[in-house]
Design a protein around this motif. Structure first.
Motif, mmCIF file in Angstrom:
data_model
loop_
_atom_site.group_PDB
_atom_site.id
_atom_site.type_symbol
_atom_site.label_atom_id
_atom_site.label_comp_id
_atom_site.label_asym_id
_atom_site.label_seq_id
_atom_site.Cartn_x
_atom_site.Cartn_y
_atom_site.Cartn_z
ATOM 1 N N ALA A 21 13.593 4.373 2.606
ATOM 2 C CA ALA A 21 12.978 5.625 2.166
ATOM 3 C C ALA A 21 12.638 5.512 0.689
ATOM 4 O O ALA A 21 13.440 5.006 -0.100
ATOM 5 N N LEU A 22 11.448 5.976 0.313
ATOM 6 C CA LEU A 22 11.060 5.919 -1.092
ATOM 7 C C LEU A 22 10.178 7.107 -1.441
ATOM 8 O O LEU A 22 9.467 7.648 -0.594
ATOM 9 N N ILE A 23 10.251 7.504 -2.704
ATOM 10 C CA ILE A 23 9.491 8.649 -3.201
ATOM 11 C C ILE A 23 8.067 8.204 -3.516
ATOM 12 O O ILE A 23 7.852 7.194 -4.181
ATOM 13 N N CYS A 24 7.104 8.970 -3.043
ATOM 14 C CA CYS A 24 5.694 8.601 -3.189
ATOM 15 C C CYS A 24 4.963 9.548 -4.130
ATOM 16 O O CYS A 24 5.376 10.686 -4.344
ATOM 17 N N GLU A 25 3.860 9.056 -4.638
ATOM 18 C CA GLU A 25 2.965 9.870 -5.459
ATOM 19 C C GLU A 25 2.021 10.625 -4.535
ATOM 20 O O GLU A 25 1.375 10.031 -3.663
ATOM 21 N N ALA A 26 1.952 11.944 -4.690
ATOM 22 C CA ALA A 26 1.069 12.752 -3.858
ATOM 23 C C ALA A 26 0.758 14.042 -4.596
ATOM 24 O O ALA A 26 1.541 14.510 -5.415
ATOM 25 N N SER A 27 -0.399 14.605 -4.300
ATOM 26 C CA SER A 27 -0.776 15.868 -4.925
ATOM 27 C C SER A 27 0.207 16.948 -4.502
ATOM 28 O O SER A 27 0.523 17.098 -3.327
ATOM 29 N N GLY A 28 0.727 17.672 -5.468
ATOM 30 C CA GLY A 28 1.710 18.704 -5.194
ATOM 31 C C GLY A 28 3.136 18.211 -5.241
ATOM 32 O O GLY A 28 4.063 19.002 -5.328
ATOM 33 N N GLY A 29 3.337 16.885 -5.188
ATOM 34 C CA GLY A 29 4.686 16.325 -5.269
ATOM 35 C C GLY A 29 5.476 16.522 -3.997
ATOM 36 O O GLY A 29 5.018 17.116 -3.023
ATOM 37 N N GLY A 30 6.693 15.997 -3.991
ATOM 38 C CA GLY A 30 7.593 16.206 -2.865
ATOM 39 C C GLY A 30 7.361 15.317 -1.671
ATOM 40 O O GLY A 30 7.933 15.543 -0.615
ATOM 41 N N ALA A 31 6.515 14.287 -1.797
ATOM 42 C CA ALA A 31 6.237 13.426 -0.648
ATOM 43 C C ALA A 31 7.119 12.185 -0.686
ATOM 44 O O ALA A 31 7.475 11.693 -1.747
ATOM 45 N N PHE A 32 7.467 11.681 0.490
ATOM 46 C CA PHE A 32 8.260 10.466 0.566
ATOM 47 C C PHE A 32 7.937 9.735 1.866
ATOM 48 O O PHE A 32 7.430 10.307 2.829
ATOM 49 N N LEU A 33 8.209 8.448 1.865
ATOM 50 C CA LEU A 33 8.020 7.593 3.031
ATOM 51 C C LEU A 33 9.376 7.236 3.628
ATOM 52 O O LEU A 33 10.319 6.978 2.893
ATOM 53 N N ASP A 40 0.811 -1.212 0.000
ATOM 54 C CA ASP A 40 0.000 0.000 0.000
ATOM 55 C C ASP A 40 0.848 1.267 0.000
ATOM 56 O O ASP A 40 0.601 2.215 0.741
ATOM 57 N N VAL A 41 1.903 1.265 -0.796
ATOM 58 C CA VAL A 41 2.698 2.473 -1.008
ATOM 59 C C VAL A 41 2.537 2.893 -2.467
ATOM 60 O O VAL A 41 2.649 2.084 -3.369
ATOM 61 N N ARG A 42 2.254 4.151 -2.692
ATOM 62 C CA ARG A 42 2.044 4.658 -4.047
ATOM 63 C C ARG A 42 3.353 5.269 -4.555
ATOM 64 O O ARG A 42 3.696 6.394 -4.216
ATOM 65 N N VAL A 43 4.054 4.526 -5.349
ATOM 66 C CA VAL A 43 5.363 4.958 -5.834
ATOM 67 C C VAL A 43 5.195 6.077 -6.861
ATOM 68 O O VAL A 43 4.267 6.068 -7.674
ATOM 69 N N SER A 44 6.097 7.034 -6.833
ATOM 70 C CA SER A 44 6.046 8.188 -7.729
ATOM 71 C C SER A 44 6.035 7.760 -9.194
ATOM 72 O O SER A 44 6.682 6.796 -9.586
ATOM 73 N N GLN A 45 5.310 8.512 -9.993
ATOM 74 C CA GLN A 45 5.257 8.270 -11.433
ATOM 75 C C GLN A 45 6.150 9.239 -12.202
ATOM 76 O O GLN A 45 6.083 9.299 -13.435
ATOM 77 N N THR A 46 7.002 9.961 -11.496
ATOM 78 C CA THR A 46 7.937 10.872 -12.154
ATOM 79 C C THR A 46 8.840 10.107 -13.113
ATOM 80 O O THR A 46 9.251 8.982 -12.839
ATOM 81 N N THR A 47 9.148 10.720 -14.231
ATOM 82 C CA THR A 47 9.926 10.039 -15.271
ATOM 83 C C THR A 47 11.432 10.194 -15.091
ATOM 84 O O THR A 47 12.198 9.716 -15.918
ATOM 85 N N TRP A 48 11.874 10.857 -14.028
ATOM 86 C CA TRP A 48 13.306 11.034 -13.806
ATOM 87 C C TRP A 48 13.966 9.668 -13.664
ATOM 88 O O TRP A 48 13.448 8.783 -13.002
#
Length: 441
Positions: free
Chosen positions: A48-60, A27-35
């Motif tokens: 630690a991992l980058i997450c998908e969130a409104s506005g960006g910049g979120a991580f777990l 149940d972790v939403r991994v970022s869809q950024t193309t970097w």
């Protein structure tokens, strides 16, 4: 009748073993950024991992022991241990530290210097508090995090276009970079000079990634002119032709290399792939030897790599990856099959420990040193949490960033002192009343 000779290697039968479902992070939403990044960092205590969130910049940030189910936990989780460094899309980088009781909200240090999005951050391998960052402004900055100051700058005169990858040498004396201008560069960051460079290490137009490997060599991943994925090994003293160049397949995902200096194995993880290839690097031709490949059904959105001191040596585990799915993080252990339960010294030579060999000042003054090595014979016991030592008095950017002036702080403290004095007076009156009551009885 000729017989094909199979090269002997103790790593030829290394196999990957994915973790069971109850040992995955669900149940972790991994970022869809193309970097082209792994989107995941791991050490012996935390993930630690980058997450998908409104506005960006979120991580777990999770303790390794906190596996599924995560339930309704949000994108900001507590962190404990060595500081986590985060590159942000707002051109700033932040060091975050805290306990296991409160969410991460306030950074310990904010570094401001890039004018566009920060895509790469990398700690110096042996010097304390030295951090490198690269952004879409084509600038590489080296920071002394303890003071919050940018101590070195490699401007757009060095990289005229976007920097795709940066890697420190093992002693931190050099960095190698790959750039959108199709050039591979080896740079002495303290002098700001390019030691040597190679034009078009791979003929294709897709991004190239480069890492230092053993014996002064560099390994690169890229694409051929026909869009075939390639891996190449280079001698830094002779960049005219590669020591080894191998074509792999026609997939489109960029290959991210992870090198283990203890075993001389490099692992290639492709974005969008469902496999991990691994090669052994030797000092004799043909230098780069294909070992095997781990495959699974689901493709990977990113990948994290555990340092050697976080592995289970009693199970002959020589590497562990944290594979990011769309909504899950799955540990994958790479193991050498051995029957003995004894410590395998040939698999676990002394490895890099967590303590720095130099201070930031010593490295800036020109000193170099390899990592301080530790033995894994009795297993690795993480030290007590280290706090990031920040000299706030020298951090100009931090003083500018604060919203309170000196007079505001003094006024607020005076007001708090007046309130405290009022409370003390009320308590004294109450004590006097109680004494009078006791005497009357």
């Amino acid at each position: 009748m000729s017989r094909q000779v199979v090269r002997s290697s103790k790593f030829r039968h290394v196999f990957g073993q994915p973790a069971k479902a109850d040992q995955c992070y669900e149940d972790v939403r991994v970022s869809q950024t193309t970097w082209d990044s792994g989107f995941c960092a791991v050490n012996p205590k935390f993930l630690a991992l980058i997450c998908e969130a409104s506005g960006g910049g979120a991580f777990l940030v999770l303790p390794l022991c906190k596996v599924s189910p995560l339930g309704g936990l949000g994108p900001w989780l507590p962190y404990l241990g060595a500081p986590l460094w985060v590159g942000r899309g707002d051109c700033h980088q932040r060091s975050l530290d805290g306990g296991l009781t409160l969410p991460l909200r306030e950074p310990v240090v904010t570094l401001e210097g890039h004018t566009k999005r920060v895509g790469i951050v990398a700690w110096h391998p042996t010097a304390q508090n030295v951090l490198l960052s690269a952004g879409c402004d084509n600038v590489i900055l080296v920071w002394d995090v303890g003071t919050g100051a940018a101590v070195l700058t490699l401007g757009s005169d060095v990289h005229p276009d976007t920097v795709y990858s940066v890697d420190w040498s093992r002693d931190g004396a050099l960095i190698c970079t790959s750039c959108r201008d199709k050039r591979l560069r080896i740079i002495e960051p303290r002098k700001g000079t390019v030691v040597v460079e190679k034009d078009r290490p791979h003929e294709g137009t897709r991004p190239v990634h480069a890492v230092f490997v053993s014996d002064g060599k560099i390994l690169t991943t890229g694409f051929s002119r026909m869009s075939e994925r390639q891996v190449a090994l280079w001698d830094t003293k002779h960049l005219e032709e590669p020591l080894s160049l191998q074509e792999l397949d026609t997939s489109s995902g960029v290959l991210l290399p992870f090198f283990d200096p203890d075993t001389n194995i490099v692992y290639l993880c492709g974005k969008g792939d469902s496999s991990i290839r691994y090669f052994e690097i030797t000092s004799e031709a043909p230098f780069l030897h294909y070992l095997s490949m781990f495959s699974s059904k689901e493709s990977q959105r990113g990948m994290g790599y555990m340092p050697k001191r976080g592995l289970e040596v009693n199970k002959c585990e020589i590497a562990r990856f944290y594979k990011l799915h769309e909504r899950k993080c799955e540990p994958i252990a790479m193991t050498v099959p051995r029957k003995s339960d004894l410590f395998q010294e040939d698999l676990y030579p002394p490895t890099a420990g967590p303590d720095p060999a130099l201070t930031a000042e010593e490295w800036l003054a020109g000193r170099d040193a390899g990592p301080l090595l530790i033995s894994l014979k009795d297993g690795y016991v993480p030290p007590k949490s280290r706090e990031l030592c920040v000299n706030r008095g020298l951090s100009v950017s931090r003083r500018k960033a604060t919203s309170e002036t000196s007079s505001d702080v003094i006024s607020r403290l005076e007001e708090e002192l007046r309130k405290l004095q009022t409370v003390v007076q009320e308590l004294q009156k109450r004590v006097d009343r109680l004494e009078d009551t006791v005497q009357a009885k």
